[in-house]
Design an enzyme around this catalytic site. Structure first.
Site, PDB file in Angstrom:
ATOM      1  CG  PHE A 127      -1.890   1.212   1.128  1.00 27.34           C
ATOM      2  CD1 PHE A 127      -3.018   1.148   0.331  1.00 27.34           C
ATOM      3  CD2 PHE A 127      -1.626   2.392   1.812  1.00 27.34           C
ATOM      4  CE1 PHE A 127      -3.884   2.230   0.224  1.00 27.34           C
ATOM      5  CE2 PHE A 127      -2.492   3.486   1.705  1.00 27.34           C
ATOM      6  CZ  PHE A 127      -3.623   3.397   0.910  1.00 27.34           C
ATOM      7  CG  ASP A 212       5.490   3.626   1.925  1.00 33.31           C
ATOM      8  OD1 ASP A 212       5.491   4.273   2.995  1.00 33.31           O
ATOM      9  OD2 ASP A 212       4.490   3.512   1.197  1.00 33.31           O
ATOM     10  CE  LYS A 241      -1.207   5.749   7.538  1.00 33.64           C
ATOM     11  NZ  LYS A 241      -0.861   4.938   6.377  1.00 33.64           N
TER      12      LYS A 241
HETATM   13  C1  LIG Z   1      -1.054   5.218   4.909  1.00 33.48           C
HETATM   14  C2  LIG Z   1       0.043   4.824   4.004  1.00 33.48           C
HETATM   15  C3  LIG Z   1       0.312   5.521   2.814  1.00 33.48           C
HETATM   16  C4  LIG Z   1      -0.579   6.641   2.315  1.00 33.48           C
HETATM   17  O1  LIG Z   1      -0.557   7.735   3.156  1.00 33.48           O
HETATM   18  P1  LIG Z   1      -1.670   8.888   2.979  1.00 33.48           P
HETATM   19  O2  LIG Z   1      -1.234   9.930   3.937  1.00 33.48           O
HETATM   20  O3  LIG Z   1      -2.986   8.263   3.297  1.00 33.48           O
HETATM   21  O4  LIG Z   1      -1.606   9.335   1.564  1.00 33.48           O
HETATM   22  C5  LIG Z   1       1.406   5.152   2.062  1.00 33.48           C
HETATM   23  N1  LIG Z   1       2.196   4.140   2.446  1.00 33.48           N
HETATM   24  C6  LIG Z   1       1.975   3.440   3.573  1.00 33.48           C
HETATM   25  C7  LIG Z   1       2.910   2.345   3.941  1.00 33.48           C
HETATM   26  C8  LIG Z   1       0.879   3.739   4.381  1.00 33.48           C
HETATM   27  O5  LIG Z   1       0.648   3.033   5.477  1.00 33.48           O
END
Ligand SMILES: *Cc1c(COP(=O)(O)O)cnc(C)c1O
Length: 389
Positions: A127, A212, A241
């Site tokens: 994700f 990420d 986050k």
């Molecule tokens: C939540 C998340 C995202 C996306 O972040 P947003 O602030 O919702 O755009 C990207 N990568 C990871 C691993 C996430 O948990």
């Protein structure tokens, strides 16, 4: 509700205030928060240090744009780069946007090496966000549905399988983008040598290793960044986050040797790293370091998993209890999407990902009592759910 585009399945509750690991609804009922705004409020709700600097900054200067120098943004970049061993940072407003910056950086990197149609290796179950580029990198077919055509240039391999990355034989590859632990994918933990093997492969082949850490970063897994536990350093690090404890801020950090790939005019965003968000993030870093919260998260996570394991020992239908620090998953053998609503009635906030995984990403500040309450609440819910299933 009617005036909102219905993109979310919301639970029927609205919170009016929060304190530490607790949220209070309109009727004044208290809820122990095992979600923390989806791994965002790592320091808990209404943390006094953050509240103080945000109020102060709001009364001083909120936004000027990136047409001008933003000293707070520069300070934040220095702090993050020093902590992560990186060279320079680009600030934006979300995780998706931070991944977009990483993807664009990788494509410019490829262009510099004469690759005209570059490919980025990404993982099944990944994700990376909802914007088109980040969505194309995301490995959940459901999230793609109805949004074709998506940007090209992503090669998908199974997660946690370094051999599958090694087997990619395509001269157009320029980078690998993965999460150190998949969050939305169901708290999936790769083999211990996964990141180190990806690091070696990327070094051998001249690919960028892009991590990420939007969910794993900022202390959640027991170290400030999850990659530290693998003894490696990425070329690109993506954060968001918990970086602002609720103030919207994301960051894409590049190693020193790649710090100038995105030059003047190549990328930008109006709000990115504004004084308010940068000040909040600086206070988050101060608090994480000052209170040694990554280490606290490691200890709390162990205690939480131990108590979950004790409470669920021998229960049929519990597949696995896993996690690092306070990123914890309880995988069931059956569908679990009904659990968050039942939890709500029990005064507990939990989340379910990938259909069958109860995900706990509470504030890193949980005390022993809260750890026990959270674990016991989840044990009770899971036991009842499995008994009725
Ligand atoms: C939540 C998340 C995202 C996306 O972040 P947003 O602030 O919702 O755009 C990207 N990568 C990871 C691993 C996430 O948990």
């Amino acid at each position: 509700m009617q005036a909102l585009i219905p993109t979310y399945n919301r639970l029927p509750v609205a919170f009016t205030r929060g304190e530490g690991a607790w949220l209070y609804d309109e009727q004044g009922h208290a809820y122990l928060d095992g979600v923390a705004g989806i791994a965002v409020c790592g320091l808990g709700h209404s943390h006094p240090a953050i509240a103080r600097v945000v109020a102060e900054q709001a009364q001083t200067l909120v936004h000027t744009s990136n047409l001008y120098r933003v000293p707070l943004q520069e300070r934040l970049a220095e702090r993050l780069c020093a902590a992560a061993g990186m060279g320079a940072a680009f600030f934006c407003n979300s995780g998706a946007e931070a991944n977009e910056a990483a993807i664009k950086l990788a494509r410019r990197y490829a262009a510099g090496r004469g690759i005209t149609a570059p490919q980025i290796v990404v993982a099944d179950g990944a994700f990376h966000g909802r914007t088109l580029g980040a969505l194309a990198a995301t490995g959940n077919p459901q999230a793609h549905e109805g949004f074709a055509p998506l940007p090209e240039g992503f090669l998908r391999v199974p997660y946690g399988d370094a051999d599958a990355v090694a087997a990619v034989d395509d001269p157009a590859v320029c980078a690998v983008l993965v999460e150190p632990i998949q969050g939305e994918g169901g708290v999936q933990i790769p083999p211990a040598d996964y990141l180190a093997r990806l690091r070696r492969l990327c070094d051998e082949r001249g690919w960028l290793l892009m991590l990420d850490e939007v969910q794993t970063g900022m202390g959640r897994t027991g170290t400030l960044f999850a990659f530290e536990q693998a003894g490696i350093r990425p070329d690109v690090l993506v954060l968001a986050k918990a970086l602002g404890n609720g103030l919207p801020i994301g960051a894409c950090l590049a190693a020193a040797e790649h710090a100038e790939i995105l030059g003047p005019g190549s990328h930008g965003t109006t709000y990115g790293g504004n004084p308010l968000a940068a000040r909040a993030a600086l206070a988050v870093l101060d608090t994480l370091e000052g209170e040694d919260l990554p280490a606290a998260a490691a200890r709390a996570g162990e205690a939480l998993r131990a108590r979950l394991a004790e409470g669920l020992a021998g229960v049929d239908g519990v597949r696995e209890i896993r996690g690092r620090g306070l990123m914890v998953g309880v995988e069931l053998a059956v569908e679990a999407s009904a659990l968050p609503r039942q939890a709500l009635e029990a005064g507990l906030l939990i989340n379910v990902t990938a259909g069958r995984v109860v995900r706990l990403v509470p504030p890193l500040t949980l005390d022993d009592d809260e750890i026990r309450q959270l674990a016991d609440g989840v044990v009770d819910l899971v036991r009842r759910h499995l008994a009725g299933a």
